[in-house]
Design a protein around this motif. Structure first.
Motif, PDB file in Angstrom:
ATOM      1  N   LEU A   1      -5.368   9.329   5.998  1.00 15.30           N
ATOM      2  CA  LEU A   1      -4.340  10.206   5.431  1.00 15.30           C
ATOM      3  C   LEU A   1      -4.252  11.408   6.350  1.00 15.30           C
ATOM      4  O   LEU A   1      -5.159  12.237   6.389  1.00 15.30           O
TER       5      LEU A   1
ATOM      6  N   LEU B   1       0.959   4.260  -2.823  1.00 12.88           N
ATOM      7  CA  LEU B   1       0.719   5.669  -2.474  1.00 12.88           C
ATOM      8  C   LEU B   1       1.902   6.543  -2.861  1.00 12.88           C
ATOM      9  O   LEU B   1       1.717   7.676  -3.325  1.00 12.88           O
TER      10      LEU B   1
ATOM     11  N   THR C   1       0.833  -1.206   0.000  1.00 11.56           N
ATOM     12  CA  THR C   1       0.000   0.000   0.000  1.00 11.56           C
ATOM     13  C   THR C   1       0.862   1.248   0.000  1.00 11.56           C
ATOM     14  O   THR C   1       0.591   2.213  -0.721  1.00 11.56           O
TER      15      THR C   1
ATOM     16  N   LEU D   1      -6.957   4.466  -2.100  1.00 13.57           N
ATOM     17  CA  LEU D   1      -7.365   3.693  -0.922  1.00 13.57           C
ATOM     18  C   LEU D   1      -8.772   3.140  -1.080  1.00 13.57           C
ATOM     19  O   LEU D   1      -9.058   2.022  -0.638  1.00 13.57           O
TER      20      LEU D   1
ATOM     21  N   THR E   1      -3.625  14.618  -2.328  1.00  6.57           N
ATOM     22  CA  THR E   1      -4.494  13.928  -1.370  1.00  6.57           C
ATOM     23  C   THR E   1      -5.666  13.248  -2.053  1.00  6.57           C
ATOM     24  O   THR E   1      -6.039  12.115  -1.727  1.00  6.57           O
TER      25      THR E   1
ATOM     26  N   GLY F   1      -4.725  10.041  -3.553  1.00  8.15           N
ATOM     27  CA  GLY F   1      -4.500   9.054  -2.497  1.00  8.15           C
ATOM     28  C   GLY F   1      -5.800   8.473  -1.976  1.00  8.15           C
ATOM     29  O   GLY F   1      -5.904   7.270  -1.727  1.00  8.15           O
TER      30      GLY F   1
ATOM     31  N   GLU G   1       1.674   9.766  -5.189  1.00  8.82           N
ATOM     32  CA  GLU G   1       2.081  11.074  -4.666  1.00  8.82           C
ATOM     33  C   GLU G   1       3.180  11.709  -5.516  1.00  8.82           C
ATOM     34  O   GLU G   1       3.182  12.919  -5.749  1.00  8.82           O
TER      35      GLU G   1
ATOM     36  N   ARG H   1      -1.247   6.885   7.086  1.00  8.08           N
ATOM     37  CA  ARG H   1      -0.175   7.483   6.274  1.00  8.08           C
ATOM     38  C   ARG H   1      -0.090   8.966   6.567  1.00  8.08           C
ATOM     39  O   ARG H   1      -1.089   9.692   6.491  1.00  8.08           O
TER      40      ARG H   1
END
Length: 306
Positions: free
Chosen positions: A78, A22, A18, A132, A125, A128, A26, A110
């Protein structure tokens, strides 16, 4: 390991997999597009948690994680932290406060660095959150950095936005100044065991009474919590669920998701334009020394000399 294998591992709860996905999203690495394609879909509850520093956002998030885990839901967080001025990475204060869930395989936390992005979130964000969701998490919590009145981007990202306030911090007045009547879906008066909590509740209700609403429009509830002890958390979870039910009616959730996608597209366009139209140092020097003005300099950067 291929991207497809990494996604499969992440869906089974592998935290390292994971984290790698991410990081790709990012940093917009070469694999980012494939990661996005393989993780499309998902229908997580996206809950935003915002409020001034010191109101107990991370402590409340930890309590919410516990409540949703008891219900058997997988939860991802997050936590948007300020960027280190030295490394550019996130200062991991929020993860320290959520250490109780560090060994729970159904929880992924995270810390995300803002990297100078304003508005309480990092520029990536939204991507992300989508990742998820696609990995099968039932709830994705986004905790903002806590920058105060400029922190409104979370309303465009989250399905349900919680605004935390606390007694003794002047938050009633700050709420009016920030215009949070428009951005919050649920008000949370945390640290409600302290003197002045009832006054904050009264201020919020008085503020909301001034806003005209249609008969079927959502009316923000005010929930009192003592997150450190878990007080009021069940009531807050119920309020979040009630707001989700409200969104499910009349296509409101779909509208919110389209708005989120549009906001992410705009953010990426803005970032691309900033890179494309970088300001040369000699032009900045010309403006600083008065040889030209900022408007003329902007036209030169844009290639428009008309």
């Amino acid at each position: 390991m291929s991207v497809e294998e990494t996604v499969a591992l992440a869906r089974r709860g592998d935290r390292r997999a994971t984290a790698r996905l991410l990081t790709a999203v990012e940093n917009q690495t070469g694999d980012a597009a494939e990661v996005a394609a393989l993780t499309a879909g998902g229908d997580a509850r996206v809950v935003g948690v915002t409020g001034s520093p010191g109101v107990g956002k991370s402590t409340l998030v930890s309590a919410l994680i516990g409540a949703w885990r008891e219900a058997g839901l997988r939860v991802a967080v997050l936590a948007v932290d300020p960027s280190s001025p030295f490394s550019g990475g996130a200062i991991l204060g929020d993860r320290v406060r959520m250490a109780d869930h560090a060994l729970d395989e159904g929880v992924y936390i995270r810390s995300v660095a803002t990297r100078g992005h304003l508005g309480g979130l990092a520029a990536t964000t939204s991507a992300g959150v989508r990742l998820l969701e696609g990995l099968g998490f039932d709830v994705v919590i986004v905790e903002t950095v806590g920058v105060g009145q400029a922190e409104v981007e979370i309303a465009a990202l989250a399905d349900t936005t919680l605004l935390l306030l606390a007694p003794g911090m002047g938050d009633g007045i700050q709420a009016v100044k920030a215009g949070v009547v428009e951005i919050a879906d649920v008000y949370v008066v945390n640290k409600a065991d302290r003197p002045g909590a009832d006054a904050v509740v009264r201020d919020l209700k008085a503020m909301m009474s001034l806003v005209k609403r249609e008969p079927r429009e959502w009316r923000q509830p005010v929930v009192k919590t003592v997150a450190q002890e878990g007080g009021g958390v069940d009531e807050l979870v119920a309020a979040i669920a009630k707001h989700r039910d409200h969104l499910d009616g009349d296509d409101r959730l779909a509208v919110k998701r389209r708005e989120r996608a549009a906001a992410e597209i705009r953010a990426r366009v803005d970032a691309a334009l900033v890179r494309r139209y970088a300001v040369p140092e000699d032009l900045a020097e010309a403006v600083a020394t008065g040889r030209t003005d900022a408007a003329e300099a902007a036209r030169r950067v844009l290639g428009d000399t008309a």
